[in-house]
Design an enzyme around this catalytic site. Sequence first.
Site, PDB file in Angstrom:
ATOM      1  CD1 TRP A 131     -49.409   7.470 -14.241  1.00 15.23           C
ATOM      2  CD2 TRP A 131     -48.994   5.577 -13.120  1.00 15.23           C
ATOM      3  NE1 TRP A 131     -49.782   7.662 -12.933  1.00 15.23           N
ATOM      4  CE2 TRP A 131     -49.544   6.523 -12.223  1.00 15.23           C
ATOM      5  CE3 TRP A 131     -48.647   4.321 -12.630  1.00 15.23           C
ATOM      6  CZ2 TRP A 131     -49.759   6.237 -10.871  1.00 15.23           C
ATOM      7  CZ3 TRP A 131     -48.854   4.039 -11.280  1.00 15.23           C
ATOM      8  CH2 TRP A 131     -49.410   4.989 -10.420  1.00 15.23           C
TER       9      TRP A 131
ATOM     10  CG  ASP B 299     -52.637   2.751 -17.655  1.00 14.66           C
ATOM     11  OD1 ASP B 299     -53.803   3.102 -17.390  1.00 14.66           O
ATOM     12  OD2 ASP B 299     -51.705   2.777 -16.818  1.00 14.66           O
TER      13      ASP B 299
ATOM     14  CE  LYS C 231     -55.711   7.331 -10.604  1.00 14.62           C
ATOM     15  NZ  LYS C 231     -54.689   6.825 -11.474  1.00 14.62           N
TER      16      LYS C 231
HETATM   17  C1  LIG Z   1     -53.547   5.871 -11.163  1.00 15.39           C
HETATM   18  C2  LIG Z   1     -52.904   5.233 -12.321  1.00 15.39           C
HETATM   19  C3  LIG Z   1     -52.369   3.937 -12.247  1.00 15.39           C
HETATM   20  C4  LIG Z   1     -52.372   3.139 -10.977  1.00 15.39           C
HETATM   21  O1  LIG Z   1     -53.631   2.668 -10.697  1.00 15.39           O
HETATM   22  P1  LIG Z   1     -53.901   1.722  -9.436  1.00 15.39           P
HETATM   23  O2  LIG Z   1     -55.390   1.642  -9.402  1.00 15.39           O
HETATM   24  O3  LIG Z   1     -53.316   2.410  -8.233  1.00 15.39           O
HETATM   25  O4  LIG Z   1     -53.251   0.423  -9.686  1.00 15.39           O
HETATM   26  C5  LIG Z   1     -51.808   3.403 -13.383  1.00 15.39           C
HETATM   27  N1  LIG Z   1     -51.790   4.073 -14.537  1.00 15.39           N
HETATM   28  C6  LIG Z   1     -52.299   5.321 -14.659  1.00 15.39           C
HETATM   29  C7  LIG Z   1     -52.246   6.021 -15.967  1.00 15.39           C
HETATM   30  C8  LIG Z   1     -52.874   5.931 -13.554  1.00 15.39           C
HETATM   31  O5  LIG Z   1     -53.390   7.173 -13.658  1.00 15.39           O
END
Ligand SMILES: *Cc1c(COP(=O)(O)O)cnc(C)c1O
Length: 367
Positions: A101, A179, A203
Amino acid sequence: MRAFNFSAGPAALPVEVLQQAADEMLDWHGTGMSVMEMSHRSREFESIHQAALADLAELLDLPENYRLLFLQGGALAENALVPLNLLGARKVADYVVTGSWSHKSQLEARRYCDVHIAATNEKKAPTPHQAGERIGIPAFTDWHMSADPAYLHLCTNETVNGVEFFDIPHLGDVPLVADASSHLLSRPLDVTQFGVIYGGAQKNIGIAGVTLVIVREDLLDRALAICPSAFAWKTVAAHNSMYNTPPTYAIYIAGLVFKWLKRQGGLAAIEARNIEKAQLLYQTIDASDFYINRVEPAVRSRMNVPFYLADEARNDDFLAGARARGLLQLKGHASVGGMRASIYNAVPLAAVSALVAYMQEFERRHA
Ligand SMILES: *Cc1c(COP(=O)(O)O)cnc(C)c1O
């Protein structure tokens, strides 16, 4: 009949939240309509929105100088919106790469600025998944920042690779951008260590469709002119996330999750449960040669536990047996293979116990 769901995202929700949403589906609090059918500017939705913000601020112990924004576009959109909102007059941003990511984040940022990789755990020559060195987080003393970066970006929980930051470096005046999609609200968090924290809700917070951005107020003046208005944090903040129609139902569900978290005792209480779940699973993996996890123990994610069968020829067999027992969505991310158990807040200890019992039984049968 509810299965034990180990999906990495969209992921399991607390049953109580789903039950309440079902009960309120056709007629929310005597309004004669569902939340989905309400104007986002109605008094009723405003009360849902305000309660969600207040509960989230309470859970996070949010300092006065931070704003909570509900946007759309997910974490991947934020990968572009971070530079668009934060570059100001600067040309360089620093990135730390600890998995797939954060790798994606820096790739996206290259469309808007010069990217300097301050640290990475990516190996030049990839090793087979089950063998090779352990994956970790480079020591902070080995991070090499550029002279005057607009910010430093990291992914505080790598959902695919299972690497989690438990310590956060102090970078002086450089804003830290995280993130935190896959572990936000899994434990107490010192928001003041960050300039910006963002994450998609699907999540650990709610359902797909709403993106949470937590931003320090003094960073709201750095957007580039080309930043789309609906994604300019300052504009969104000035309109209290109502510049355009927000994802109302997703905000409503997130609000129910925040209330559920408060009933669980808040983030310290949920953290204690998450530690117990993660320890049970990692101990089971480590106690056996049949299963392998390659992440350094000190930075193993409590939310996403990737593991391999030593004999990968048994993968399909393992997954079929799991499915037959109601243990679902255990297949690892396509980029790394193997298995992955995501054990977010809403996944109960009983689910992890059932998984561990199955893993031990499968090993006895095949070892
Ligand atoms: C799932 C995830 C993403 C992507 O998220 P989207 O909602 O599909 O854009 C980005 N970073 C992390 C750490 C994730 O777990």
